[in-house]
Design an enzyme around this catalytic site. Sequence first.
Site, PDB file in Angstrom:
ATOM      1  N   ASN A 104      -0.632  12.116   1.392  1.00  0.00           N
ATOM      2  CA  ASN A 104      -1.493  10.932   1.513  1.00  0.00           C
ATOM      3  C   ASN A 104      -1.110  10.088   2.719  1.00  0.00           C
ATOM      4  O   ASN A 104       0.047  10.015   3.106  1.00  0.00           O
ATOM      5  CB  ASN A 104      -1.444  10.101   0.223  1.00  0.00           C
ATOM      6  CG  ASN A 104      -0.376   9.032   0.264  1.00  0.00           C
ATOM      7  OD1 ASN A 104      -0.587   7.944   0.812  1.00  0.00           O
ATOM      8  ND2 ASN A 104       0.800   9.343  -0.278  1.00  0.00           N
ATOM      9  N   PHE A 108      -1.734   1.587   2.439  1.00  0.00           N
ATOM     10  CA  PHE A 108      -1.715   0.320   1.683  1.00  0.00           C
ATOM     11  C   PHE A 108      -3.106  -0.310   1.564  1.00  0.00           C
ATOM     12  O   PHE A 108      -3.298  -1.504   1.835  1.00  0.00           O
ATOM     13  CB  PHE A 108      -0.770  -0.708   2.320  1.00  0.00           C
ATOM     14  CG  PHE A 108       0.688  -0.362   2.283  1.00  0.00           C
ATOM     15  CD1 PHE A 108       1.192   0.625   1.453  1.00  0.00           C
ATOM     16  CD2 PHE A 108       1.589  -1.062   3.093  1.00  0.00           C
ATOM     17  CE1 PHE A 108       2.555   0.923   1.424  1.00  0.00           C
ATOM     18  CE2 PHE A 108       2.952  -0.784   3.075  1.00  0.00           C
ATOM     19  CZ  PHE A 108       3.429   0.223   2.237  1.00  0.00           C
ATOM     20  N   SER A 167       7.173   3.487   3.066  1.00  0.00           N
ATOM     21  CA  SER A 167       5.937   4.246   3.206  1.00  0.00           C
ATOM     22  C   SER A 167       5.817   4.738   4.642  1.00  0.00           C
ATOM     23  O   SER A 167       6.053   3.976   5.582  1.00  0.00           O
ATOM     24  CB  SER A 167       4.728   3.373   2.878  1.00  0.00           C
ATOM     25  OG  SER A 167       3.567   4.004   3.378  1.00  0.00           O
ATOM     26  N   ASN A 169       3.076   5.442   6.079  1.00  0.00           N
ATOM     27  CA  ASN A 169       1.693   5.283   6.535  1.00  0.00           C
ATOM     28  C   ASN A 169       1.349   3.924   7.126  1.00  0.00           C
ATOM     29  O   ASN A 169       0.192   3.657   7.427  1.00  0.00           O
ATOM     30  CB  ASN A 169       0.741   5.610   5.376  1.00  0.00           C
ATOM     31  CG  ASN A 169       0.979   7.012   4.861  1.00  0.00           C
ATOM     32  OD1 ASN A 169       1.064   7.945   5.652  1.00  0.00           O
ATOM     33  ND2 ASN A 169       1.124   7.160   3.556  1.00  0.00           N
ATOM     34  N   THR A 170       2.324   3.053   7.263  1.00  0.00           N
ATOM     35  CA  THR A 170       2.128   1.800   7.997  1.00  0.00           C
ATOM     36  C   THR A 170       3.041   1.900   9.207  1.00  0.00           C
ATOM     37  O   THR A 170       4.259   2.033   9.047  1.00  0.00           O
ATOM     38  CB  THR A 170       2.504   0.585   7.119  1.00  0.00           C
ATOM     39  OG1 THR A 170       1.581   0.502   6.037  1.00  0.00           O
ATOM     40  CG2 THR A 170       2.443  -0.711   7.917  1.00  0.00           C
ATOM     41  N   LYS A 207      12.813   0.131  -2.375  1.00  0.00           N
ATOM     42  CA  LYS A 207      12.373   1.532  -2.451  1.00  0.00           C
ATOM     43  C   LYS A 207      12.626   2.218  -1.113  1.00  0.00           C
ATOM     44  O   LYS A 207      12.159   1.748  -0.074  1.00  0.00           O
ATOM     45  CB  LYS A 207      10.891   1.604  -2.817  1.00  0.00           C
ATOM     46  CG  LYS A 207      10.399   3.033  -3.029  1.00  0.00           C
ATOM     47  CD  LYS A 207       9.077   3.057  -3.741  1.00  0.00           C
ATOM     48  CE  LYS A 207       8.572   4.470  -3.934  1.00  0.00           C
ATOM     49  NZ  LYS A 207       7.272   4.503  -4.613  1.00  0.00           N
TER      50      LYS A 207
END
Length: 353
Positions: A104, A108, A167, A169-170, A207
């Site tokens: 994925n 966000f 994450s 993806n940022t 995390k």
Amino acid sequence: MSAETAHRLTLASLRLFSLLPGALGLLRSIFGVSDPRLRLRALGLDLSSPVGLAAGLDKDAEVFEAFGALGFGFVEIGTVTARAQPGNPRPRLFRLPRDRALINRMGFNNHGAEAAARRLSRPRKTIVGANIGRSKVTPNEAAVADYVASAEALAPRADYMVINVSSPNTPSLRELQAIEQLRPLISGVQAAIKRAAPGRAVPLLLKVAPDLHDADLDAIAELSLELNIDGIIATNTTIGRDGLTTPRAEVDALGSGGLSGAPLRERSLRVLKRLRAKVGSRLVLVAAGGIETAEDAWQRICAGATLVQIYSALVYDGPSLPRRIARGLAERVERAGFSSISAAVGRDGRESS
Ligand SMILES: Cc1cc2nc3c(=O)[nH]c(=O)nc-3n(C[C@H](O)[C@H](O)[C@H](O)COP(=O)(O)O)c2cc1C
């Protein structure tokens, strides 16, 4: 049907179903978990099961009660950002069925911290953690204020808070895992929680990514102890593509994103073990990444995780999974001669020492 459409339909059905009078009670009676061997106290909370739903499925705090009724001991909502944002263009979620994995790059997508806080304002039965991240438009130099805004909105309503710096993806988010950046970020969020929820100790967790070098992991563990946070979630998705049986060309064609599910299992377990070796029982460790069965969950708990979280396996195995894992865990508690799952936490380390 695309993976994201299936995901949206599932959430919409759950949301609608939950509105029917008695529906949540019905779900609870079919899927719920109530086993004294699995009850535990962690992070100052009384949980019915150590098996939780990982962040990213209920991003906007819309269906956590339904997931609680499906037998999850706790649900992590988010990642929520200070500002509402659409996330990356679609397609951005892909199934790799041969590998029981997902890739994925959602980025966000969420309605923002205030909207999530409003949804958490009603009384609830489910224990809910709020996972916060940096808004895409905010540069890393201004990240602290962005996280602080989310923490102030959500801390009064959350049972625990999570700083997500992992994450993929940022853009440049993961750079916040560097100690020099992490120190002011954690301190800022801690102060925000104190201001926003005075007199209530809202546990704070961090995390982390599965792709960190050992030295960086060790430094994060030390800083977490020094700043007195409550726990670490290991791990988020990986940017690696190792161990896949799906042909490389097919995987590459999907583009960038975080890989989750079965191929992440060993990597996440390794991170957990490294953290446990460093922090012992001084922090609550939460394991996520490739947990599909009761045996996987048991392995993480024996390696030092107090709690475990699931995402990808739920997509492949469906709503009876939390209960199936809970049952398998209860059996293992019994077989090991313990009266409670808490006794199994870190068992491996005790046996080898
Ligand atoms: C579609 C998708 C979206 C996710 N979104 C988030 C997120 O917003 N915040 C976060 O901390 N983790 C997010 N995750 C990561 C999961 O919480 C979890 O750490 C990871 O998927 C590993 O667990 P699994 O192998 O059981 O899926 C997402 C995972 C997936 C598959």
